[in-house]
Design an enzyme around this catalytic site. Structure first.
Site, mmCIF file in Angstrom:
data_model
loop_
_atom_site.group_PDB
_atom_site.id
_atom_site.type_symbol
_atom_site.label_atom_id
_atom_site.label_comp_id
_atom_site.label_asym_id
_atom_site.label_seq_id
_atom_site.Cartn_x
_atom_site.Cartn_y
_atom_site.Cartn_z
ATOM 1 N N HIS A 155 0.831 -1.206 0.000
ATOM 2 C CA HIS A 155 0.000 0.000 0.000
ATOM 3 C C HIS A 155 0.866 1.256 0.000
ATOM 4 O O HIS A 155 1.647 1.480 0.932
ATOM 5 C CB HIS A 155 -0.888 -0.017 1.255
ATOM 6 C CG HIS A 155 -1.897 1.079 1.296
ATOM 7 N ND1 HIS A 155 -2.118 1.832 2.425
ATOM 8 C CD2 HIS A 155 -2.763 1.538 0.369
ATOM 9 C CE1 HIS A 155 -3.083 2.697 2.200
ATOM 10 N NE2 HIS A 155 -3.488 2.551 0.952
ATOM 11 N N GLU B 226 0.989 -0.583 -4.859
ATOM 12 C CA GLU B 226 -0.207 0.251 -4.983
ATOM 13 C C GLU B 226 0.273 1.694 -4.915
ATOM 14 O O GLU B 226 1.105 2.040 -4.058
ATOM 15 C CB GLU B 226 -1.188 -0.036 -3.834
ATOM 16 C CG GLU B 226 -2.568 0.592 -4.016
ATOM 17 C CD GLU B 226 -2.754 1.980 -3.449
ATOM 18 O OE1 GLU B 226 -3.747 2.631 -3.784
ATOM 19 O OE2 GLU B 226 -1.901 2.439 -2.659
ATOM 20 N N HIS C 55 -0.946 10.794 -2.621
ATOM 21 C CA HIS C 55 -2.290 10.365 -2.225
ATOM 22 C C HIS C 55 -3.300 11.507 -2.140
ATOM 23 O O HIS C 55 -4.415 11.413 -2.621
ATOM 24 C CB HIS C 55 -2.223 9.628 -0.880
ATOM 25 C CG HIS C 55 -3.551 9.141 -0.412
ATOM 26 N ND1 HIS C 55 -4.404 9.928 0.342
ATOM 27 C CD2 HIS C 55 -4.197 7.968 -0.591
ATOM 28 C CE1 HIS C 55 -5.502 9.247 0.605
ATOM 29 N NE2 HIS C 55 -5.410 8.049 0.048
ATOM 30 N N GLU D 213 -3.875 3.840 -8.777
ATOM 31 C CA GLU D 213 -5.180 4.429 -8.450
ATOM 32 C C GLU D 213 -5.300 5.832 -9.033
ATOM 33 O O GLU D 213 -4.486 6.713 -8.741
ATOM 34 C CB GLU D 213 -5.394 4.483 -6.926
ATOM 35 C CG GLU D 213 -6.768 5.092 -6.622
ATOM 36 C CD GLU D 213 -7.142 5.113 -5.138
ATOM 37 O OE1 GLU D 213 -6.419 4.511 -4.299
ATOM 38 O OE2 GLU D 213 -8.164 5.743 -4.833
#
Ligand code: G3P
Ligand code: CA
Length: 237
Positions: A5, A32, A47, A106
């Site tokens: 992550h 990720e 993020h 993502e």
């Protein structure tokens, strides 16, 4: 699949080269990572849509050029030994790690960044990362962005992220609506139960669960035969 992550966010400042290097050292199968776009249209790995939490500066990602955003320290907030760590561009991450590990990318808040799907598709085409041979998975909470990306590059597997807002279920209607563009249905760990995983599989999807922190949860998920597990600690076993 063991998926680190934001790299190995339990050990290093998230979404940095140190964090990705650590995840590889710890045996992750995928990194990720979260992407957003700068003022000059460069894809960067961060993020939040601001730099406030993870750098020594303040402001929105989309208001900085790549050069400006890379002048910030993205390591010291985590620990002084990471001082000088930078926000990487996606291109730098691919230069350094392609061929060594897979990427679970993502699209973070894509509605803030017009044409970010096109940018990502171009970057993947340029690098010939489009064969769909499991090196790349693209995921998002934003279903419209995922549909757009799927139209641009249908060979890349798509993951739809799901979290609960009150009701802890993914309905059959939801699952049916994913048909045609989604390969992975990826719920938050707090929603998961045996029945849900069965239904996801029954509808023909694979599943990656996020974000796993406890050994016990890992054990349960392995027994449920989920395809992937996202953890801040990719060495959790
Ligand atoms: O892989 C899913 C997970 O990364 C989504 O949550 O907030 O960590 O980006 P977040
Ligand atoms: Ca993420």
């Amino acid at each position: 699949m063991k998926i680190g992550h934001r790299g190995a966010a339990g050990y290093c400042p998230e979404n940095t080269i140190s964090s990705f290097t650590k995840a590889i050292e710890l045996g992750a199968d995928y990194l990720e990572l979260d992407i957003q776009m700068t003022k000059d249209g460069e894809l960067v790995v961060i993020h939040d849509s601001t730099v406030n939490r993870t750098t020594n500066s303040k402001g929105r990602v989309r208001d900085f050029t790549l050069r400006e955003i890379q002048s910030f320290d993205a390591g010291s907030w985590f620990h002084r030994k990471f001082a000088g760590e930078k926000i990487p561009s996606l291109s730098e991450v691919f230069d350094k790690f392609t061929g060594k590990i897979g990427f679970l990318i993502e699209l973070k808040k894509p509605s803030l960044y017009p044409l970010i799907e096109e940018k990502l598709a171009e970057e993947l085409k340029k690098r010939e990362l489009t064969s769909g041979d499991r090196q790349i998975i693209v995921q998002s909470f934003d279903r419209e962005a995922l549909k757009r990306f799927h139209e641009l590059l249908p060979s890349i597997p798509i993951g739809v992220l799901v979290k609960h807002s009150g009701v802890k279920i993914i309905t059959n209607r939801n699952l049916k609506s994913f048909a045609g563009y989604v390969s992975y249905v990826n719920p938050k760990i707090t929603m998961v139960n045996k029945r849900m995983i069965k239904r996801i599989h029954h509808h023909g999807f694979k599943t990656i669960i996020w974000t796993v922190k406890k050994k016990n949860d890992l054990k349960t998920l392995k027994n449920l035969h989920v395809e992937g597990i996202v953890s801040d600690f990719p060495d959790l076993s």
